[in-house]
Design a protein around this motif. Structure first.
Motif, PDB file in Angstrom:
ATOM      1  N   HIS A 184       0.812  -1.729   0.118  1.00  0.00           N
ATOM      2  CA  HIS A 184      -0.059   0.079   0.245  1.00  0.00           C
ATOM      3  C   HIS A 184       0.670   1.338   0.387  1.00  0.00           C
ATOM      4  CE1 HIS A 184      -3.634   2.527   0.885  1.00  0.00           C
ATOM      5  NE2 HIS A 184      -2.817   2.964   1.387  1.00  0.00           N
ATOM      6  N   PHE A 185       1.728   1.119   0.176  1.00  0.00           N
ATOM      7  CA  PHE A 185       3.046   2.185   0.738  1.00  0.00           C
ATOM      8  C   PHE A 185       4.037   2.651  -0.164  1.00  0.00           C
ATOM      9  CE2 PHE A 185       0.771   2.247   4.977  1.00  0.00           C
ATOM     10  CZ  PHE A 185       0.131   3.373   5.185  1.00  0.00           C
ATOM     11  N   GLY A 186       3.901   1.870  -1.214  1.00  0.00           N
ATOM     12  CA  GLY A 186       5.206   1.556  -1.828  1.00  0.00           C
ATOM     13  C   GLY A 186       6.505   1.250  -2.090  1.00  0.00           C
ATOM     14  N   LEU A 187       6.491  -0.088  -0.625  1.00  0.00           N
ATOM     15  CA  LEU A 187       7.695   0.193   0.319  1.00  0.00           C
ATOM     16  C   LEU A 187       8.562  -0.964  -1.130  1.00  0.00           C
ATOM     17  CD1 LEU A 187       7.064   0.923   3.670  1.00  0.00           C
ATOM     18  CD2 LEU A 187       8.079   2.854   2.395  1.00  0.00           C
ATOM     19  N   PRO A 188       9.270  -0.613  -1.152  1.00  0.00           N
ATOM     20  CA  PRO A 188       9.967  -2.035  -2.173  1.00  0.00           C
ATOM     21  C   PRO A 188      11.160  -3.199  -1.464  1.00  0.00           C
ATOM     22  CG  PRO A 188      12.019  -0.225  -2.440  1.00  0.00           C
ATOM     23  CD  PRO A 188      10.641   0.254  -1.509  1.00  0.00           C
ATOM     24  N   PHE A 189      10.015  -4.212  -2.377  1.00  0.00           N
ATOM     25  CA  PHE A 189      10.837  -5.975  -0.628  1.00  0.00           C
ATOM     26  C   PHE A 189      11.197  -7.054  -2.914  1.00  0.00           C
ATOM     27  CE2 PHE A 189       5.780  -5.834  -1.020  1.00  0.00           C
ATOM     28  CZ  PHE A 189       6.122  -6.590  -0.478  1.00  0.00           C
ATOM     29  N   ASP A 190      10.926  -7.810  -1.884  1.00  0.00           N
ATOM     30  CA  ASP A 190      10.796  -9.092  -2.206  1.00  0.00           C
ATOM     31  C   ASP A 190      10.904  -9.996  -1.349  1.00  0.00           C
ATOM     32  OD1 ASP A 190      12.957  -7.943  -4.334  1.00  0.00           O
ATOM     33  OD2 ASP A 190      14.760  -9.625  -3.667  1.00  0.00           O
ATOM     34  N   GLU A 191      10.246 -10.506  -2.010  1.00  0.00           N
ATOM     35  CA  GLU A 191       8.252 -11.148  -1.324  1.00  0.00           C
ATOM     36  C   GLU A 191       8.835 -12.758  -1.616  1.00  0.00           C
ATOM     37  OE1 GLU A 191       4.671 -13.422  -2.394  1.00  0.00           O
ATOM     38  OE2 GLU A 191       4.522 -11.092  -3.359  1.00  0.00           O
TER      39      GLU A 191
ATOM     40  N   LEU B 287       8.072  -0.766  10.222  1.00  0.00           N
ATOM     41  CA  LEU B 287       8.191  -0.163   9.079  1.00  0.00           C
ATOM     42  C   LEU B 287       8.235   1.120   9.378  1.00  0.00           C
ATOM     43  CD1 LEU B 287       5.834  -2.485   7.375  1.00  0.00           C
ATOM     44  CD2 LEU B 287       8.560  -2.269   6.678  1.00  0.00           C
ATOM     45  N   ALA B 288       6.728   1.466  10.620  1.00  0.00           N
ATOM     46  CA  ALA B 288       6.450   2.738  11.001  1.00  0.00           C
ATOM     47  C   ALA B 288       7.961   3.403  11.539  1.00  0.00           C
ATOM     48  CB  ALA B 288       5.564   2.608  12.090  1.00  0.00           C
ATOM     49  N   GLU B 289       9.010   2.972  12.350  1.00  0.00           N
ATOM     50  CA  GLU B 289      10.036   3.608  12.306  1.00  0.00           C
ATOM     51  C   GLU B 289      11.263   3.648  11.512  1.00  0.00           C
ATOM     52  OE1 GLU B 289      12.564   2.627  16.642  1.00  0.00           O
ATOM     53  OE2 GLU B 289      12.755   0.936  14.683  1.00  0.00           O
ATOM     54  N   ARG B 290      10.811   3.375  10.151  1.00  0.00           N
ATOM     55  CA  ARG B 290      12.189   3.414   9.423  1.00  0.00           C
ATOM     56  C   ARG B 290      11.936   3.868   8.394  1.00  0.00           C
ATOM     57  NH1 ARG B 290      15.616  -1.800   6.201  1.00  0.00           N
ATOM     58  NH2 ARG B 290      16.270   0.063   4.502  1.00  0.00           N
ATOM     59  N   PHE B 291      10.241   4.265   7.942  1.00  0.00           N
ATOM     60  CA  PHE B 291       9.646   5.107   6.874  1.00  0.00           C
ATOM     61  C   PHE B 291       8.677   6.029   7.658  1.00  0.00           C
ATOM     62  CE2 PHE B 291      10.705   0.784   5.272  1.00  0.00           C
ATOM     63  CZ  PHE B 291      11.575   1.407   4.106  1.00  0.00           C
ATOM     64  N   PRO B 292       9.383   7.218   8.379  1.00  0.00           N
ATOM     65  CA  PRO B 292       7.912   8.243   8.996  1.00  0.00           C
ATOM     66  C   PRO B 292       7.336   9.155   8.475  1.00  0.00           C
ATOM     67  CG  PRO B 292      10.888   8.325   9.461  1.00  0.00           C
ATOM     68  CD  PRO B 292      10.550   7.377   8.799  1.00  0.00           C
ATOM     69  N   GLN B 293       7.636   8.794   7.092  1.00  0.00           N
ATOM     70  CA  GLN B 293       7.496   9.837   5.895  1.00  0.00           C
ATOM     71  C   GLN B 293       5.348   9.483   5.785  1.00  0.00           C
ATOM     72  OE1 GLN B 293      10.120   8.138   5.547  1.00  0.00           O
ATOM     73  NE2 GLN B 293      10.200   7.554   3.100  1.00  0.00           N
ATOM     74  N   HIS B 294       5.713   8.070   6.121  1.00  0.00           N
ATOM     75  CA  HIS B 294       4.465   7.531   5.752  1.00  0.00           C
ATOM     76  C   HIS B 294       3.674   7.981   7.059  1.00  0.00           C
ATOM     77  CE1 HIS B 294       5.578   6.584   1.007  1.00  0.00           C
ATOM     78  NE2 HIS B 294       6.602   5.770   1.824  1.00  0.00           N
ATOM     79  N   ALA B 295       2.598   7.881   7.440  1.00  0.00           N
ATOM     80  CA  ALA B 295       1.647   7.854   8.448  1.00  0.00           C
ATOM     81  C   ALA B 295       1.350   6.400   8.675  1.00  0.00           C
ATOM     82  CB  ALA B 295       0.372   8.986   8.630  1.00  0.00           C
ATOM     83  N   LEU B 296       1.836   5.213   8.449  1.00  0.00           N
ATOM     84  CA  LEU B 296       1.724   4.016   8.967  1.00  0.00           C
ATOM     85  C   LEU B 296       0.398   3.859  10.141  1.00  0.00           C
ATOM     86  CD1 LEU B 296       3.698   3.646   7.119  1.00  0.00           C
ATOM     87  CD2 LEU B 296       4.036   1.016   8.193  1.00  0.00           C
ATOM     88  N   TRP B 297       0.984   5.046  11.316  1.00  0.00           N
ATOM     89  CA  TRP B 297       0.446   5.471  12.689  1.00  0.00           C
ATOM     90  C   TRP B 297       0.123   6.824  12.190  1.00  0.00           C
ATOM     91  CZ3 TRP B 297      -0.809   1.245  15.696  1.00  0.00           C
ATOM     92  CH2 TRP B 297      -0.132   0.230  15.628  1.00  0.00           C
TER      93      TRP B 297
ATOM     94  N   ILE C 226      -1.951   1.035  10.231  1.00  0.00           N
ATOM     95  CA  ILE C 226      -1.592  -0.587  10.510  1.00  0.00           C
ATOM     96  C   ILE C 226      -2.516  -0.694  11.363  1.00  0.00           C
ATOM     97  CG2 ILE C 226       0.029  -1.488  12.352  1.00  0.00           C
ATOM     98  CD1 ILE C 226       2.053   0.420  11.774  1.00  0.00           C
ATOM     99  N   ALA C 227      -3.332  -0.254  11.728  1.00  0.00           N
ATOM    100  CA  ALA C 227      -4.832  -0.129  11.982  1.00  0.00           C
ATOM    101  C   ALA C 227      -5.551  -1.371  11.252  1.00  0.00           C
ATOM    102  CB  ALA C 227      -5.731   0.504  12.480  1.00  0.00           C
TER     103      ALA C 227
END
Length: 217
Positions: free
Chosen positions: A23-30, A76-86, A160-161
């Motif tokens: 949803h937040f467009g964070l790059p990852f390998d699945e 993820l919330a800690e690492r990417f604070p530019q996104h309002a995960l919380w 996150i919720a």
């Protein structure tokens, strides 16, 4: 980053961090590992030997594993604070953490009797008194959060919720218990999210099956 997950059809725990990343467009390998197989634990440990051999497990760029869906979400919330995960607001954030933790540790009757199986359809089944009590509490959480924060998601925008409760929405789609209008509408909004639709579509393409979860006694 690399995210180890189980079968999308069954793994409610895996769904949560996967949705946040997508949803937040964070790059990852699945890395998808089939559950309930003799080699499942070994396959997980091959990627994350320092962990407990369970999914989901996030492995960061430095090779540090983080397991458990809520721990991954916090990371993820800690690492990417530019996104309002919380939520940005402190009071809303405290409530979001509380209802997420309640989902994480509670609702055992719902988990046991209405497991996640996206491909299945068990309408009206397993609505035991304990399950109905869990559903009533979930409906209360959803109603109060939506009312207090204006929707369309629990704290305004998806976070996150909502990711923590997304597998509940999948359960409700499968088991179709009676829900209030507010809860039904929230399930529809969660289901319609592009990231959720991507997860559902992938689950329907999977061929691996867990026999005992495909049958409702």
């Amino acid at each position: 980053m690399k995210l180890l997950i189980g079968d999308k059809n069954y793994s409610s725990w895996s769904m949560r961090p996967w949705l946040l990343l997508k949803h937040f467009g964070l790059p990852f390998d699945e890395v998808l590992i089939h559950l309930n197989e003799p080699g499942t634990t070994a396959a997980i440990l091959a990627h994350a030997p320092a962990g407990p051999g369970k999914v989901p497990c996030l492995i960061d760029d430095a090779g540090q594993p983080v397991w458990d869906s809520l721990a991954i979400a916090e990371t993820l919330a800690e690492r990417f604070p530019q996104h309002a995960l919380w939520p940005r607001d402190a009071a809303a954030r405290a409530l979001a953490r509380s209802v997420s933790a309640e989902m994480h540790s509670g609702f055992g009757e719902l988990r046991s009797n209405m497991w996640m199986n996206i491909r299945a359809s068990f309408p009206g089944k397993n609505a035991t008194p304990g399950v109905l009590a869990d559903i009533a509490r979930i409906e209360t959480i959803w109603r109060e959060c939506l009312s207090a924060h204006g929707g369309p998601f629990l704290f305004g925008e998806f976070g996150i919720a909502d990711a923590m409760y997304a597998p509940v929405a999948m359960r409700f789609n499968t088991w179709q218990p009676a829900l209030s209008e507010t809860a039904s509408a929230y399930v529809e909004r969660i289901t319609a999210l592009p990231a959720v639709q991507a997860w559902i579509d992938a689950s329907r393409r999977e061929t691996h099956a867990i026999a005992y979860q495909d049958v409702c006694p």
